[in-house]
Design an enzyme around this catalytic site. Structure first.
Site, mmCIF file in Angstrom:
data_model
loop_
_atom_site.group_PDB
_atom_site.id
_atom_site.type_symbol
_atom_site.label_atom_id
_atom_site.label_comp_id
_atom_site.label_asym_id
_atom_site.label_seq_id
_atom_site.Cartn_x
_atom_site.Cartn_y
_atom_site.Cartn_z
ATOM 1 N N HIS A 52 8.081 3.617 -4.016
ATOM 2 C CA HIS A 52 7.448 2.281 -3.942
ATOM 3 C C HIS A 52 6.124 2.335 -3.174
ATOM 4 C CE1 HIS A 52 6.743 -1.944 -3.292
ATOM 5 N NE2 HIS A 52 6.984 -1.819 -1.999
ATOM 6 N N HIS A 76 3.234 0.656 4.382
ATOM 7 C CA HIS A 76 3.339 -0.796 4.503
ATOM 8 C C HIS A 76 4.755 -1.309 4.766
ATOM 9 C CE1 HIS A 76 4.555 -0.930 0.195
ATOM 10 N NE2 HIS A 76 5.122 -2.078 0.529
ATOM 11 N N GLU A 80 8.840 -2.763 8.744
ATOM 12 C CA GLU A 80 9.864 -3.690 8.295
ATOM 13 C C GLU A 80 11.200 -2.994 8.035
ATOM 14 O OE1 GLU A 80 9.726 -6.790 8.390
ATOM 15 O OE2 GLU A 80 11.401 -7.486 7.166
ATOM 16 N N ASP A 81 11.161 -1.831 7.393
ATOM 17 C CA ASP A 81 12.398 -1.233 6.879
ATOM 18 C C ASP A 81 12.859 0.043 7.573
ATOM 19 O OD1 ASP A 81 12.598 -3.257 5.033
ATOM 20 O OD2 ASP A 81 11.567 -2.153 3.445
ATOM 21 N N ASP A 143 1.581 -4.647 -3.463
ATOM 22 C CA ASP A 143 3.023 -4.543 -3.197
ATOM 23 C C ASP A 143 3.797 -5.451 -4.158
ATOM 24 O OD1 ASP A 143 5.464 -4.042 -1.767
ATOM 25 O OD2 ASP A 143 5.145 -5.890 -0.619
HETATM 26 MN MN MN Z 1 6.832 -3.153 -0.296
#
Ligand code: MN
Length: 740
Positions: A52, A76, A80-81, A143
């Site tokens: 991704h 990016h 967050e992940d 994205d």
């Molecule tokens: Mn993304």
């Protein structure tokens, strides 16, 4: 199946294709960092998660953005992940990259739980406002584009939701930034999930006709190319395409037509080097094909607000099939396809430090456009990017738009005044905050209310940033706290009063209070105090008005007093004069009339009212005929008949004591007409021993008789007696002394 490494190499190749000085070492480091941190996370399609970010970086590279953008795109989703942090990224890849990643993360965290039409513009604005660096929003769009491309692996519910967001928020943003290519793809992908039946039908029909379309397009392309070569227009590129499914869908919907009825499915592009060439090409095209009137648009002379420039014309080919031709330079084309991104790339060489400068050039660029819409666009960009607004969420997910610096108080009152008035606490992103907390873009704000709340406090007025909140707070105080307002208003009024050296007793005096209240436009002092208390009127303003009114009253009183004193003095003088002993003076009368201050003057009785002794009388000095005597009740003697020129000619007259003559006067008798009236009246008059010197009568059509008598009487007593007698006669209705 393409391997991860192959994907990455493809990315590198794309980057090398447009940026020979790209920092490939750092880009590879970012790729490896992301791959390591995403570890064995998987996409829903079963591929490793790292595909991704690589694909997002690929889209960013196709926009030809700089190395920092590529690195940020690769990283990016790390904050967050994964367990990666802002600090890690800042240390390894620099603060700029970390800021961009942080910005993208914040946009990712925004949850769109509302889909109401009026919320959409706010959401779009919020995303702009949150993207401090234009690259943040460009990466976010990339994205979203990749997520839309791989949406088929999501649940139908999620597909619909994301497709709707994309259609309503991201495609318009892409359009606004001039990213035409991405806009079309986002719209087509959204349509696929929003209206799958229509989407499939359009694609099926396009596929069925593709051979036919292809033949048509290559024939037209060939015709145009040949003619351009003949016309010696250099470096022209000609290509045709079928319009995008969403474009066809929209036209079908707006024009209520089937695909077969649709006007133009085809568009051709001609790219050339210069603007003059564009217009030359236009001439050639119109020479080959018949142009459709009213379909020519010159977006070169007048660019669209999003910087788009091109010539558009629609023509009809030999087969009667209409098609659009877009003519533009290669430079325009780059900007039309990649919008802000293309400009951004050009600007990098001379880019200054700081985010502000990043936006400055966009602003200037847009300001140079003459299109009327451009102004609006600049305004929205200014609002968005130079942040005089803040966008926050309700717990339900509605976006509330507040002025920058707004607090939970502003938020509460913007929801409803009842929420503000019963607010006892506020939470931002789940944490309790003070009422003066400054809200940030994307904050989720929750207000705790209580039925037993005391209501707003007065200092909220200073904390609130929006005029809406302030006016609602003021309203509350006006309504709810009358006693308190009165006390507070009175205190500040009295305080101001002291400053101008006035006392309350000067105002409350019964002779001045009513006009003071009238001046300040209140029914009572309490009402004025209440208004001052809730802030509807300042104490200073009230005191100024009161002072003005008092000054005016005092001035009037002073004048009145002076006039009164003058009158008193005159009266005293007159009294003193009257008290002086005077010798009894034999007043000589003329026709029984004494004229004050005059003797031996000519006297006559006015014909209009014929006064007799006993009547109240007044004299008028005529010009050359002496004094004419009127009854005081004669209309001709009324003071309002005293014309200016005759002022001073009216004098006092009185009856003398030694009257012997008789006086002639008139009577008017109104009767219901009957026989023998004349006899009855003359008998009545003579029984009073009064002579009638003249008598006439006239009768009216409706059966009345009006007698005019001229009689001689000694005084008003005798006259009264005559009138009474006449009145007693049957059928006499009225007996008058005429006058005037
Ligand atoms: Mn993304």
């Amino acid at each position: 199946m393409v391997s991860v490494e192959e994907r990455y190499e493809h990315l590198e190749k794309t980057i090398r294709g447009y940026n020979i000085s790209a920092d490939l070492t750092q880009i590879r480091a970012a790729y490896e960092y992301a791959r390591e941190h995403h570890g064995d996370q998987m996409r829903r399609d079963g591929s490793p998660y790292i595909t991704h970010p690589i694909n997002v970086a690929q889209i960013v590279a196709e926009m030809r953005l700089d190395s920092e953008s590529i690195i940020a795109a690769l990283l990016h989703d790390c904050i967050e992940d994964t367990d990666s942090t802002y600090e890690d990224i800042a240390k390894l890849f620099g603060v700029t990259v970390a800021d961009i990643v942080d910005g993208v993360t914040k946009l990712t965290r925004v949850k769109y739980s509302t889909m109401e039409e009026e919320q959409m513009e706010n959401l779009r604005k919020m995303l702009f406002a949150m993207s401090r660096d234009i690259r943040v929003i460009l990466i976010k769009i990339a994205d979203r584009l990749h997520n839309m491309r791989t949406m088929e692996y999501q649940t139908p519910a999620k597909q619909k939701k994301k497709a709707f967001e994309t259609m309503e928020i991201y495609a318009p943003i892409a359009h606004r930034l001039g990213l035409a290519k991405m806009k079309w793809e986002l719209e087509d992908l959204s349509l696929k999930y929003l209206d799958p039946v229509a989407y499939d039908e359009i694609n099926r029909k396009l596929a069925q006709a593709s051979t036919e379309h292809g033949q048509f397009m290559s024939r037209v392309q060939g015709e145009i190319s040949t003619r351009l070569t003949e016309a010696e227009i250099p470096h022209a590129t000609v290509y045709g395409r079928v319009k995008h499914p969403y474009s066809i869908y929209r036209k079908m919907y707006l024009q209520e037509k089937t695909m077969e009825e649709l006007y133009d499915l085809f568009a051709f592009r001609v790219l050339v080097d210069t603007v003059p060439d564009c217009y030359n090409v236009l001439g050639v095209i119109h020479d080959i094909y018949k142009p459709i009137l009213g379909r020519f648009k010159d977006y070169i002379a007048t660019p669209k607000p999003n910087m788009y420039q091109s010539l558009h014309t629609t023509v009809i080919g030999e087969e009667g099939i209409p098609f659009e031709v877009q003519i533009r330079t290669y430079d325009m084309h780059a900007i039309n396809e990649y919008g802000v991104a293309a400009h951004w790339k050009y600007k990098q060489g001379i880019k200054k430090e700081g985010n502000e400068a990043d936006y400055e050039w966009i602003r200037r660029l847009l300001e140079n456009q003459e299109d009327a819409d451009a102004e609006e666009f600049i305004h929205s960009l200014k609002v968005d990017m130079f942040a005089d607004e803040v966008f926050v969420f309700t717990p339900r997910g509605d976006v509330i738009n507040l002025p920058a610096g707004a607090t939970p108080i502003d938020f509460a009152y913007s929801i409803h005044s009842a929420i503000g008035n019963t607010m006892v606490g506020a939470k931002v992103n789940g944490r309790m905050v003070g009422f003066d907390y400054q809200l940030h873009n994307g904050d989720v704000v929750e207000i705790n209310t209580s039925k037993t709340a005391h209501g707003p406090s007065r200092d909220w007025m200073n904390i609130a940033k929006s005029s809406e909140a302030r006016s609602k707070i003021r309203q509350w105080f006006k309504r709810e706290r009358r006693e308190e307002n009165i006390a507070q208003g009175r205190a500040s009024f009295e305080n101001e009063l002291k400053h101008v050296g006035l006392t309350m007793s000067q105002i409350t005096a019964p002779d001045v209070l009513p006009s003071i209240l009238k001046r300040v436009s209140f029914q009572s002092l309490d009402e004025m105090y209440a208004a001052i208390g809730y802030g509807g009127l300042t104490a200073l303003k009230a005191v100024n008005r009161v002072r003005d009114e008092l000054l005016q009253i005092n001035r009037a009183a002073a004048l009145a007093k002076a006039a009164e004193e003058a009158a008193a003095k005159a009266a005293q003088e007159a009294k003193a004069a009257a008290q002086q002993p005077i010798l009894p003076r034999k007043v000589k009368s003329e026709k029984g009339i004494v004229v004050e201050g005059l003797s031996n003057c000519l006297v006559k009785f006015s014909k209009c009212c014929a006064p007799v002794p006993g009547d109240e009388i007044i004299g008028f000095i005529t010009r050359g005929y002496g004094v004419s005597v009127h009854r005081k009740d004669c209309p001709n003697a009324q003071p309002d008949h005293h014309v200016e020129a005759n002022q001073g000619r009216w004098i006092k007259v009185s009856w003398s004591d030694d009257i012997r003559e008789s006086y002639t006067t008139g009577l008017e008798v109104v009767c219901k007409d009957r026989a023998n009236l004349l006899v009855d009246i003359s008998t009545a008059v003579s029984t009073c021993k009064v002579n009638i010197s003249n008598l006439n009568v006239h009768t009216t059509a409706d059966g009345f008789a009006i007698f005019h008598l001229t009689i001689s009487v000694s005084d008003s007593k005798q006259l009264d007696q005559v009138m009474r007698k006449i009145h007693q006669i049957s059928s006499v209705m009225k007996v008058n002394r005429p006058a005037g």
